[in-house]
Scaffold this motif. Structure first.
Motif, PDB file in Angstrom:
ATOM      1  N   PHE A  56       0.822  -1.215   0.000  1.00 31.94           N
ATOM      2  CA  PHE A  56       0.000   0.000   0.000  1.00 31.94           C
ATOM      3  C   PHE A  56       0.856   1.266   0.000  1.00 31.94           C
ATOM      4  N   GLN A  57       1.733   1.408   1.002  1.00 31.20           N
ATOM      5  CA  GLN A  57       2.505   2.657   1.129  1.00 31.20           C
ATOM      6  C   GLN A  57       3.469   2.850  -0.037  1.00 31.20           C
ATOM      7  N   GLY A  58       4.098   1.777  -0.467  1.00 32.26           N
ATOM      8  CA  GLY A  58       5.011   1.876  -1.613  1.00 32.26           C
ATOM      9  C   GLY A  58       4.277   2.307  -2.873  1.00 32.26           C
ATOM     10  N   PHE A  59       3.087   1.766  -3.064  1.00 36.67           N
ATOM     11  CA  PHE A  59       2.284   2.140  -4.223  1.00 36.67           C
ATOM     12  C   PHE A  59       1.899   3.618  -4.165  1.00 36.67           C
ATOM     13  N   ILE A  60       1.469   4.081  -2.991  1.00 37.04           N
ATOM     14  CA  ILE A  60       1.052   5.483  -2.829  1.00 37.04           C
ATOM     15  C   ILE A  60       2.210   6.418  -3.182  1.00 37.04           C
ATOM     16  N   GLU A  61       3.403   6.092  -2.715  1.00 39.70           N
ATOM     17  CA  GLU A  61       4.573   6.926  -3.017  1.00 39.70           C
ATOM     18  C   GLU A  61       4.922   6.888  -4.500  1.00 39.70           C
ATOM     19  N   GLU A  62       4.864   5.731  -5.098  1.00 35.00           N
ATOM     20  CA  GLU A  62       5.172   5.597  -6.527  1.00 35.00           C
ATOM     21  C   GLU A  62       4.141   6.353  -7.365  1.00 35.00           C
ATOM     22  N   GLU A  63       2.874   6.218  -7.007  1.00 37.27           N
ATOM     23  CA  GLU A  63       1.812   6.941  -7.703  1.00 37.27           C
ATOM     24  C   GLU A  63       2.019   8.452  -7.548  1.00 37.27           C
ATOM     25  N   GLY A  64       2.304   8.876  -6.331  1.00 38.62           N
ATOM     26  CA  GLY A  64       2.511  10.304  -6.061  1.00 38.62           C
ATOM     27  C   GLY A  64       3.683  10.879  -6.827  1.00 38.62           C
ATOM     28  N   ASN A  65       4.782  10.150  -6.866  1.00 35.93           N
ATOM     29  CA  ASN A  65       5.955  10.615  -7.609  1.00 35.93           C
ATOM     30  C   ASN A  65       5.673  10.694  -9.102  1.00 35.93           C
ATOM     31  N   SER A  82      -6.467   6.745  -5.383  1.00 37.68           N
ATOM     32  CA  SER A  82      -5.646   6.883  -4.180  1.00 37.68           C
ATOM     33  C   SER A  82      -4.694   8.069  -4.232  1.00 37.68           C
ATOM     34  N   ALA A  83      -4.709   8.844  -5.289  1.00 35.87           N
ATOM     35  CA  ALA A  83      -3.795   9.987  -5.432  1.00 35.87           C
ATOM     36  C   ALA A  83      -3.887  10.947  -4.250  1.00 35.87           C
ATOM     37  N   VAL A  84      -5.072  11.062  -3.654  1.00 35.43           N
ATOM     38  CA  VAL A  84      -5.296  12.013  -2.552  1.00 35.43           C
ATOM     39  C   VAL A  84      -4.510  11.664  -1.285  1.00 35.43           C
ATOM     40  N   TYR A  85      -3.924  10.489  -1.225  1.00 38.09           N
ATOM     41  CA  TYR A  85      -3.119  10.107  -0.059  1.00 38.09           C
ATOM     42  C   TYR A  85      -1.729  10.735  -0.082  1.00 38.09           C
ATOM     43  N   TYR A  86      -1.310  11.265  -1.210  1.00 37.62           N
ATOM     44  CA  TYR A  86       0.053  11.790  -1.347  1.00 37.62           C
ATOM     45  C   TYR A  86      -0.030  13.303  -1.501  1.00 37.62           C
ATOM     46  N   GLU A  87       0.124  14.009  -0.391  1.00 32.08           N
ATOM     47  CA  GLU A  87      -0.088  15.457  -0.369  1.00 32.08           C
ATOM     48  C   GLU A  87       0.766  16.237  -1.364  1.00 32.08           C
ATOM     49  N   PRO A  88       2.068  15.923  -1.532  1.00 37.91           N
ATOM     50  CA  PRO A  88       2.849  16.687  -2.525  1.00 37.91           C
ATOM     51  C   PRO A  88       2.258  16.587  -3.940  1.00 37.91           C
ATOM     52  N   ALA A  89       1.712  15.434  -4.292  1.00 41.05           N
ATOM     53  CA  ALA A  89       1.102  15.263  -5.616  1.00 41.05           C
ATOM     54  C   ALA A  89      -0.144  16.124  -5.741  1.00 41.05           C
ATOM     55  N   LYS A  91      -0.841  18.882  -4.038  1.00 42.70           N
ATOM     56  CA  LYS A  91      -0.433  20.299  -4.085  1.00 42.70           C
ATOM     57  C   LYS A  91       0.029  20.645  -5.501  1.00 42.70           C
ATOM     58  N   HIS A  92       0.784  19.744  -6.115  1.00 42.89           N
ATOM     59  CA  HIS A  92       1.252  19.939  -7.494  1.00 42.89           C
ATOM     60  C   HIS A  92       0.053  20.076  -8.442  1.00 42.89           C
ATOM     61  N   LEU A  93      -0.910  19.176  -8.326  1.00 47.61           N
ATOM     62  CA  LEU A  93      -2.079  19.218  -9.199  1.00 47.61           C
ATOM     63  C   LEU A  93      -2.899  20.496  -8.981  1.00 47.61           C
ATOM     64  N   ARG A  94      -3.010  20.939  -7.735  1.00 49.07           N
ATOM     65  CA  ARG A  94      -3.751  22.187  -7.458  1.00 49.07           C
ATOM     66  C   ARG A  94      -3.062  23.390  -8.095  1.00 49.07           C
ATOM     67  N   GLU A  95      -1.735  23.348  -8.196  1.00 43.91           N
ATOM     68  CA  GLU A  95      -0.989  24.454  -8.801  1.00 43.91           C
ATOM     69  C   GLU A  95      -1.125  24.472 -10.319  1.00 43.91           C
ATOM     70  N   ILE A  96      -1.208  23.295 -10.933  1.00 43.44           N
ATOM     71  CA  ILE A  96      -1.202  23.244 -12.404  1.00 43.44           C
ATOM     72  C   ILE A  96      -2.582  23.019 -13.012  1.00 43.44           C
ATOM     73  N   SER A  97      -3.618  22.855 -12.181  1.00 44.57           N
ATOM     74  CA  SER A  97      -4.926  22.512 -12.742  1.00 44.57           C
ATOM     75  C   SER A  97      -6.072  22.899 -11.818  1.00 44.57           C
ATOM     76  N   GLU A  98      -7.251  22.850 -12.396  1.00 37.45           N
ATOM     77  CA  GLU A  98      -8.474  22.926 -11.608  1.00 37.45           C
ATOM     78  C   GLU A  98      -8.835  21.487 -11.280  1.00 37.45           C
ATOM     79  N   ILE A  99      -9.034  21.184  -9.999  1.00 36.61           N
ATOM     80  CA  ILE A  99      -9.337  19.817  -9.583  1.00 36.61           C
ATOM     81  C   ILE A  99     -10.850  19.672  -9.406  1.00 36.61           C
ATOM     82  N   ILE A 100     -11.402  18.685 -10.104  1.00 32.31           N
ATOM     83  CA  ILE A 100     -12.832  18.402 -10.024  1.00 32.31           C
ATOM     84  C   ILE A 100     -13.023  17.015  -9.406  1.00 32.31           C
ATOM     85  N   TYR A 101     -13.774  16.989  -8.329  1.00 36.40           N
ATOM     86  CA  TYR A 101     -14.104  15.730  -7.654  1.00 36.40           C
ATOM     87  C   TYR A 101     -15.400  15.199  -8.243  1.00 36.40           C
ATOM     88  N   LEU A 102     -15.320  14.029  -8.855  1.00 38.37           N
ATOM     89  CA  LEU A 102     -16.503  13.351  -9.385  1.00 38.37           C
ATOM     90  C   LEU A 102     -17.095  12.522  -8.253  1.00 38.37           C
TER      91      LEU A 102
END
Length: 165
Positions: A56-65, A82-89, A91-102
């Protein structure tokens, strides 16, 4: 859509991020990026194999990176649930895009996901879909610029709602 701005779709597995993402990219004339597919290409394995191999944790980090390495212009980005588990990812998405929660009710998610064992859902040991939903919902709401209610709507109806704003 501003030609330099991106749109990122977040939500539970089965919410329609990839399906709606492709339709949205076509509608706005942008590229479509599915971060789950980027992960699969990078590892040359299916998502479930990556989850099984890294845990789980390894996947979250790999996905986030992987997400942190995405910096397109004028694209629609569909993330893994699961992208929401990796805060740096996020924050990056919020800076480069509008985030829409479906947002989709749990019973609809449950009825859409019939291949849980092979779908590549990042679950902690013993976690159920209901507890996953409960855990992730506040995170989706935290990171979203906008929430689109998808219950009882087909992809074209969801697309119209996104484009109207």
């Amino acid at each position: 859509m501003d030609k330099h701005k991106n749109i990122t779709l977040i939500g539970m597995p089965g919410a329609g991020k990839s399906t709606i993402g492709v339709l949205l990219a076509k509608a706005v004339g942008g590229a479509f990026i599915d971060t789950d597919l980027l992960l699969q290409q990078k590892h040359r394995k299916l998502l479930q194999q990556i989850v099984d191999e890294l845990g789980f944790q390894g996947f979250i980090e790999e996905e986030g990176n992987t997400i942190c390495g995405v910096s397109p212009e004028h694209a629609v980005i569909a993330t893994g649930g699961s992208a929401v588990y990796y805060e740096p990812a996020m924050k990056h998405l919020r800076e480069i895009s509008e985030i829409i929660y479906l947002r989709l009710p749990l019973d609809e998610i449950d009825s859409r996901i019939n291949n849980r064992a092979t779908r590549g859902i990042a679950l902690k040991d013993g976690q159920t879909l209901a507890s996953l939903f409960e855990e992730r919902t506040p995170l989706y709401e935290k990171y979203a610029h906008r929430v689109v209610e998808c219950g009882d709507k087909n992809p074209e109806q969801v697309l119209r709602i996104i484009l109207e704003r």
